[in-house]
Each structure stands twice: as C-alpha cells, then as structure tokens.
Design a protein around this motif. Structure first.
Motif, PDB file in Angstrom:
ATOM      1  N   ALA A   1      94.248  49.193 -12.736  1.00  0.00           N
ATOM      2  CA  ALA A   1      93.004  48.574 -13.188  1.00  0.00           C
ATOM      3  C   ALA A   1      92.619  49.066 -14.581  1.00  0.00           C
ATOM      4  O   ALA A   1      92.149  48.284 -15.419  1.00  0.00           O
ATOM      5  CB  ALA A   1      91.883  48.879 -12.191  1.00  0.00           C
ATOM      6  N   LEU A   2      92.832  50.359 -14.849  1.00  0.00           N
ATOM      7  CA  LEU A   2      92.499  50.911 -16.163  1.00  0.00           C
ATOM      8  C   LEU A   2      93.377  50.304 -17.245  1.00  0.00           C
ATOM      9  O   LEU A   2      92.904  50.008 -18.350  1.00  0.00           O
ATOM     10  CB  LEU A   2      92.658  52.433 -16.135  1.00  0.00           C
ATOM     11  CG  LEU A   2      92.248  53.189 -17.406  1.00  0.00           C
ATOM     12  CD1 LEU A   2      90.786  52.924 -17.735  1.00  0.00           C
ATOM     13  CD2 LEU A   2      92.489  54.686 -17.221  1.00  0.00           C
ATOM     14  N   ARG A   3      94.653  50.099 -16.946  1.00  0.00           N
ATOM     15  CA  ARG A   3      95.553  49.464 -17.917  1.00  0.00           C
ATOM     16  C   ARG A   3      95.078  48.052 -18.258  1.00  0.00           C
ATOM     17  O   ARG A   3      95.045  47.656 -19.428  1.00  0.00           O
ATOM     18  CB  ARG A   3      96.973  49.403 -17.357  1.00  0.00           C
ATOM     19  CG  ARG A   3      97.720  50.709 -17.365  1.00  0.00           C
ATOM     20  CD  ARG A   3      99.183  50.464 -17.050  1.00  0.00           C
ATOM     21  NE  ARG A   3      99.939  51.710 -16.998  1.00  0.00           N
ATOM     22  CZ  ARG A   3     101.250  51.765 -17.109  1.00  0.00           C
ATOM     23  NH1 ARG A   3     101.941  50.651 -17.274  1.00  0.00           N
ATOM     24  NH2 ARG A   3     101.883  52.916 -17.049  1.00  0.00           N
ATOM     25  N   LEU A   4      94.735  47.290 -17.237  1.00  0.00           N
ATOM     26  CA  LEU A   4      94.283  45.917 -17.466  1.00  0.00           C
ATOM     27  C   LEU A   4      92.993  45.888 -18.255  1.00  0.00           C
ATOM     28  O   LEU A   4      92.806  45.045 -19.142  1.00  0.00           O
ATOM     29  CB  LEU A   4      94.117  45.199 -16.123  1.00  0.00           C
ATOM     30  CG  LEU A   4      95.414  44.939 -15.352  1.00  0.00           C
ATOM     31  CD1 LEU A   4      95.114  44.421 -13.959  1.00  0.00           C
ATOM     32  CD2 LEU A   4      96.289  43.945 -16.104  1.00  0.00           C
ATOM     33  N   TRP A   5      92.084  46.795 -17.932  1.00  0.00           N
ATOM     34  CA  TRP A   5      90.821  46.837 -18.680  1.00  0.00           C
ATOM     35  C   TRP A   5      91.067  47.194 -20.147  1.00  0.00           C
ATOM     36  O   TRP A   5      90.476  46.590 -21.050  1.00  0.00           O
ATOM     37  CB  TRP A   5      89.875  47.854 -18.047  1.00  0.00           C
ATOM     38  CG  TRP A   5      88.554  47.923 -18.759  1.00  0.00           C
ATOM     39  CD1 TRP A   5      87.469  47.106 -18.582  1.00  0.00           C
ATOM     40  CD2 TRP A   5      88.210  48.835 -19.815  1.00  0.00           C
ATOM     41  NE1 TRP A   5      86.464  47.472 -19.455  1.00  0.00           N
ATOM     42  CE2 TRP A   5      86.888  48.522 -20.214  1.00  0.00           C
ATOM     43  CE3 TRP A   5      88.874  49.875 -20.438  1.00  0.00           C
ATOM     44  CZ2 TRP A   5      86.230  49.220 -21.209  1.00  0.00           C
ATOM     45  CZ3 TRP A   5      88.223  50.577 -21.447  1.00  0.00           C
ATOM     46  CH2 TRP A   5      86.916  50.251 -21.817  1.00  0.00           C
ATOM     47  N   LEU A   6      91.926  48.184 -20.389  1.00  0.00           N
ATOM     48  CA  LEU A   6      92.226  48.577 -21.761  1.00  0.00           C
ATOM     49  C   LEU A   6      92.879  47.440 -22.536  1.00  0.00           C
ATOM     50  O   LEU A   6      92.599  47.240 -23.724  1.00  0.00           O
ATOM     51  CB  LEU A   6      93.140  49.808 -21.759  1.00  0.00           C
ATOM     52  CG  LEU A   6      92.483  51.131 -21.371  1.00  0.00           C
ATOM     53  CD1 LEU A   6      93.534  52.207 -21.169  1.00  0.00           C
ATOM     54  CD2 LEU A   6      91.484  51.568 -22.434  1.00  0.00           C
TER      55      LEU A   6
END
Length: 349
Positions: free
Chosen positions: A196-201
């Motif tokens: 999820a953090l990768r997608l948000w970034l």
C-alpha cells in the motif's frame, strides 16, 4: 496466600510488574518519538529505492542486488544532477525571496493600515510568535519550521539505503519480536503495508510532479518573480495533504500583493485552479492504481501527528496514515472482529 477474588500474591505482583513495564515502555517510546519517526522515514526512503529496483529488475532481468544498487545510484544521481543544473538558479531565487518577502510584508501592512486593519494584523502576528500562545499558535509555529533539520534528512537517507540493501535481514529481525504464533500474521501485515505504501508513493510522485509543473508554468506566464522556485516549492509541499498547498501559496501571494492586488488575485486563481484540477481530475486518475484514503482520516491524522510529533509528524503524516490504515484493517477489523474488509492496494499492481 490468595485474596477473596482468587488472585494469588505472586499473580498480583506479576500483573503489577507487567503494567509498570508497559508504562515504562510507553514513556521510553515517547522520549524516543523523534527517533522512531526517523526510522519510519528511513522505511519510506527504502520503499522508494525498492520500488525502482523492482521495476529495473522486471525490465532488465538483472539480479536483485544489482537492481537495488542501480536504483540507488540512479535516484541519487538524478537528485545531484538536478541540483547541479538548477542549484545556482534556485539559490538565486531563494535569495531573492528572502530579500523580497520582508519588503512585501511591509507593503501589505501599509495597505492594510490604510484600510484600518493594521492593528489587528499586528496583534495576530504577535499571537503567532508568542512563546506561550495557544495550541493553534504552537501548531502554526511547528508548520512554519518545515525545512529545517538537514542533518536528520541525511541520517534518514543513509538509513534508508541500508534498509533497501538488506530488507529481509531487518524484516526477519522485526518479526522475531512477535510471539511465534503470530509471526506469519505479522509478516502478512507488513507485506500488505509495504504494498500500500508503494502504491501511495507512486501516486504521490505523479501528483507532485504535475502540480509543480503547472504551478511553475502558470506563475511564469503571469510574470511572477521566482516562478521556478515557487513551482518547485508547490510540488514538494504537495507531499503534505491539505496543508502543503496552502503553505506553498502563501509566499506567492505575498510577493504578488507587493506588486499589485490584481496580480495577487490572478495568483490566487492560479493556485485554486491547479488544486481543482488536482482534486477533481488528477487524483481520481491516479487513484485508479494507487491508494485511496478517506479525506477525513488524512485531515485528522495530519492534525494529530503534527500536535504529537511536530514538524516531522506533519511531513510523514500521510505515509504513516497509509500504514496505520492497513494495519488497523488487517490486525483489528479482519483478525479481531472477523469482519471482511478490503485492504488498500491488495488488488492493484
């Protein structure tokens, strides 16, 4: 010896020691809150490096070690290259801003004084600067201090490189702190949080680039001084939800007011138009393959992390919210309440 409730003296002492240990652990974590946030910042940096490394490995088929090394070199090289190309230009514009903004503020104060608002503005500025002001004033001082802490940024960057080069080593070490029966669940929760953090970034990088370009080009078209630096500032502060666009708008409007009220109005309209484009067109497009967080959750997390942790909390509020949002859904809603709920990014590549 047992009390009427059936609690032995040994069990009572054990419970008291557990409570005292938890209190001591909480106090220690509170004293080290800045360090803990810096560790999370290093995780964010490592996630950026790992994301690029995975894409490089997919495109070239090289080994993971070579891919991560290439990713680090490319990203740091790109940053250093941009500094070399535009560093002197940005430094000149920043110097011009430092000299122009105080003069612009004096002109604004004089114009407001002609309208009979000079005393009210002075009182408002003094309330912000007062050391014993309200919590809102303290929050304002925290916000205005963004940009300091270069040494902390370098520490976070170096730590992020270490985490990116040996992620499995640190992941296994962290999971070993969890009781054996819950280690598999902890590993799954960490993996889902990272995804999820990768997608948000990814989505945030797109938004920052587009907003910075549109703002810089628009200010240049309006004839604003330091348009490039103001556009760069708008792109960087787009990382902070809600508050970032407002912070980036303030120096531009002050400079425009020093020139003319008409220019200030056009600058306000420009920032408003860019934010409308970002909110109603760009964000929905990006969120088709990124992480969509509720706006209310982001807003209150920004206020909470800013009040608790200061400037660093404000900067990292959004990625912190992404991770906590996933962990709450995975560990509490699904595992504890046994309620099915979608995990952000679980079906998105």
């Amino acid at each position: 010896m047992a009390d009427p409730g059936g609690l032995t003296e040994r069990a009572f002492v054990r419970r008291v020691l557990i409570v005292l240990g938890l209190v001591a652990l909480f106090l220690l974590a509170w004293q080290l809150r800045t360090l803990i946030l810096m560790i999370f910042g290093a995780v964010v940096v490592a996630t950026i490096f790992r994301s690029f490394a995975d894409r490089i490995a997919q495109l070239t088929g090289c080994r993971p070690g070579i891919a991560i090394a290439t990713s680090i070199v490319l990203i740091l090289g790109l940053v250093l290259g941009l500094i070399a190309l535009f560093g002197s230009h940005v430094a000149q514009q920043v110097h011009a801003l430092r000299e122009t903004l105080p003069a612009a503020w004096k002109i604004i104060e004089a114009r407001l004084g002609d309208l009979g608002l000079g005393e009210q503005i002075k009182n408002f500025v003094q309330s912000i600067r007062a050391p014993g002001g309200s919590s809102f004033s303290a929050f304002g001082r925290t916000v205005l201090s963004i940009g300091s802490g270069i040494a902390d940024v370098l520490v976070v960057l170096v730590a992020g490189i270490f985490l990116a080069t040996q992620p499995r080593f640190y992941l296994i070490g962290a999971i070993k702190l969890v009781p054996p029966g819950k280690r598999e669940l902890a590993g799954e929760a960490i993996s889902e949080s990272e995804r999820a953090l990768r997608l948000w970034l990814r989505g945030q990088l797109i938004s920052m680039t587009v907003v910075g370009l549109l703002t810089g080009i628009g200010l240049w078209a309006l004839g604003m001084p330091s348009a490039f630096t103001l556009g760069l500032l708008a792109g960087i502060l787009e990382f902070i939800p809600f508050l970032g666009p407002v912070l980036s708008m303030v120096p531009a409007v002050l400079l425009a007011l020093a020139v003319s009220p008409d220019l200030a109005l056009w600058v306000l309209l420009l920032y408003f138009a860019v934010q409308q484009f970002e909110g109603y067109l760009l964000t929905p497009l990006v969120q088709q393959y990124a992480v969509d967080l509720p706006g209310v959750v982001l807003l209150f997390s920004l206020i909470a992390f800013g009040a608790l942790f200061g400037t660093l909390g404000i900067i990292l509020a959004a990625p912190l919210t992404v991770v906590m949002y996933v962990l709450v859904k995975r560990l509490y809603v699904i595992e504890t309440l046994h309620t099915p709920t979608p995990i952000p990014g679980e079906t998105k590549g």
